[in-house]
Motif scaffolding. Sequence first.
Motif: not given
Lengths: 584, 113
Positions: A42-58, A107-115
Motif C-alpha cells: 500500500k505504501a509503495k502504491t501510494a508513493i508511486s502514484v503520488i510521484a506520477s501525479v506530481v510528474m503529470l502536474l510538472v 505521465s498520462i500513461l504511467s498513472i493508469p498502469s500503476l493503479i
Amino acid sequence: MNGIEALMPGGALTPQHMMIAPILIPLIAAAIMLFYEDRQRKAKTAISVIASVVMLLVALDLLNRSKGSGPSGGNEIGLYLLGDWPTPFGINLVLDRLSALMLVLASILSIPSLIYASAAWQGRGQHFHSLFMFMMMGVNGAFLTGDLFNLFVFFEIMLAASYGLMLHGSGAARVRSGMHYIAINLMASLFFLIGVATIYGVVGTLNMADLAQRMPYIASSDRPLVHAGLAILGLAFLVKAGMWPLCFWLPPTYQAASAPVAAMFAILTKVGVYIILRLTFLTFAPGTGPSAGFGAGVLIAGGMATLAYGTVGILGSQAMSRMTGFSVLISSGTLLTVVGLAMGGGGVAMLAGALYYMIGSTIAISGLFLLVELVERGQGSVAAMLALTSDLYGGPDDDPEEPEGSGFVIPGIMTILGVCFAALAVLLAGMPPLSGFLGKVMILSGMLQGTGSGPVEWGFMALLILSGLATLVALVRVGIQTFWAAADDVAPKVKATEIAPIAALILSAVLLTWQARPAMRYMEATAAALHEPTVYINGVIMAERTVERQEQAETAPEPPPEPERERLGPPAPPMGAPAGEVQQ
Amino acid sequence: MELILSLGIGILVASGTWLVMRPRSFQVIVGLCLLSYGVNLFIFSMGRLRTAAAPILPKSGEIDPTAFTDPIPQALVLTAIVISFATTALFLVVLLASRGFTGTDHVDGKERQ
C-alpha cells in the motif's frame, strides 16, 4: 539571455529547477521505495502514484511554459545546464514543445498502469514500483536531454529497468521473450555507442545543438563518415521504434509482458520515434545544406514496410494480446513514414497530424493492453483455443489469475468491458468520431496539400487506410468471439481499480477528440518548430550560464546589452584542441 | 599502432557477430561480451591514438593542448564499460533462468526438431 528564464521576472538569476524535476521525482521515489519491504504494497502504491501525479502536474506546467509567442515562433527553448558548465562542454537538458508533449504523454500513461498494477500484478514479483519509477526516469531523461552520450545513459536506465519489468511475474514464456528482448537491445546499444563514437571522432561534439550547428560546415571528405555515424545511431532507435525488419522481437515480447508493463511499454516505441524525429530534424532538416533530407527514403520505405507487416500480422493473429502488439507496429510504421515524408518536404500540417495521431494511438494501445488481460481472464472455450494457438505462436502459457484479496467487484462486467473494447477498437482503427480518425484525416490531407500526390503518397494513403480496415476486421472478429460468446462462460471477476484506469485512458482520448482544436494548434506549432531547427540551436548555444548572469546583475543595475555571440557562424575546428578549450 | 588496433577491433567484432548468431545462449553471451570489447576499443580510438600523452591537464599554468590526449572518449569508455558489464550480468541471470525453465540452453527454449 534566452528561453524560459528570460521571461521570468526575478527568476533570471537562478536556474529554473523545474526542468529537472521529471528526472528527479521518479529517481527519488524509486530510491525511497527500495527501503520498504516488498510486502508493504500500500505504501509503495501510494508513493508511486503520488510521484506520477506530481510528474503529470510538472509536465503540464512545462508544457505551458514551452508555449511561447513572438520571435521564436511560439517555441520557447528552456535550458538547464547541469553543474552550470558552459554550453557545448557540459551536459544540458533542453525543453521545447516536442519534449514537453512527450513528457505529458509518458505521465498520462504511467498513472493508469500503476493503479491497474496495484490490483494484482504488483504482488507477483519483487520491486515492481521501483523498477517502474526507474523506467520513468529513463524515459523522461531521454525526452529532456540535449546531449548524445547522456541520451545513451538515460536510454540504458530505461532499458535496464524495462528488462526487470519485462520479467515481472516470471514464467517460461516471459523469460524466453525477455531473453530475446535483452539480447536485441544489447545489440542496439552497441550500435548506439558505435554511432556516438563515430560522430564524436569526426565532428568533435556530443551536444545535439552543437552538432546541428556544425553539420552544414563539415568538410565534404568527412561528411560520409558523419552520415554513417548518424545512420548507425539511428539503427538503435529504429530497433526500439520497431521498424521492419528490426521488429520481429516486438509482438512476442509485448504479448508475454504482464498487462500493466505492456501498457507502459507502449511509450518505449515512442521514445525511439521521438529521438528519430528530434535528430533527423536537427541534423537533416529540409533546407539546411548538403545533408538535408538524408535518410528520408529509408524512413519512408521502412515505415511503409512496417505498416504492411503490422497489417498482415494483425489479421493473422488469434490472441487479442498479439493483435495489440501488431497495432503497436502499425502506429510506429505510420509515424516513421510521416517523419520520412516530412523530411522530404512534406509540410507542417502532415507532421502535426502525425503528432496528434501519436498521442491518441499510444493511449489506445496502452488501454487495450490493460483490457486484454481482463477479457482473457476467465474465458472458457475461447481460452482453450487460444492456449492451442499461443503454443504455436509462443504466447505466455500461464493463465491470467484472478486477483487475490478483497475489493469491490464490478457487476455486469462483460458489458462494461465490451463498451471499452469497442471504444478502443474505434480509436485504433481510425473510425469516426474519436481521435484516431481525426489524426489520420489530418495526416492524409496535410500530405496531399504538402507534397502533392506521387506514387509514394498514394501507396502510403492506401496502406494507412488498409491498416485501419485490417485493425477493425481483426478486432471485431476477436470481439465477437469474446463478447457475443455463449453464456456458459463465467464472467471474469474484475475490481474497480482495474477497470477505472481503462476508463480513464479512454476518457483522455475522448478529451483529446473534444479539445481537438487547441490540441491541433499546439501540434502545428510543434511541427513548425521542428522545421525551424535554428530556434532550438540558438536557444541552446546562446544561453548563458547562471554565473554569468549573476555577474552581470552585480556589475550593472540595469540589464546590460546582450553580448554578441556567434549565431550559426562557422564553428571552430572540432579537433585540434578539444581538451585545452575546457580549461581556458 | 593504428593497424594493430583496427585489426584487433575487427577480429573482436567479427567473432562476436558470429557467436551472437549461434543458437546456444552461452555462445550469444560470449558474443555480446566480445562485441562490447570491440566497441569499447572503438570508442577509445575515436579520441585519436597517442603515445605518452596524458589526458589530465595541470591545474594552472600555460596549457599546450597538443601535448595532451583527448580525455572525453576515455570518460565515455568508462561509462560504456560499466553499463555493458551490468547489462551482461543481468543477461547471464536471465540465461540461467531460461535454462532452468526449459531444460535446454537453446535460445528459443526448445531444440530444433
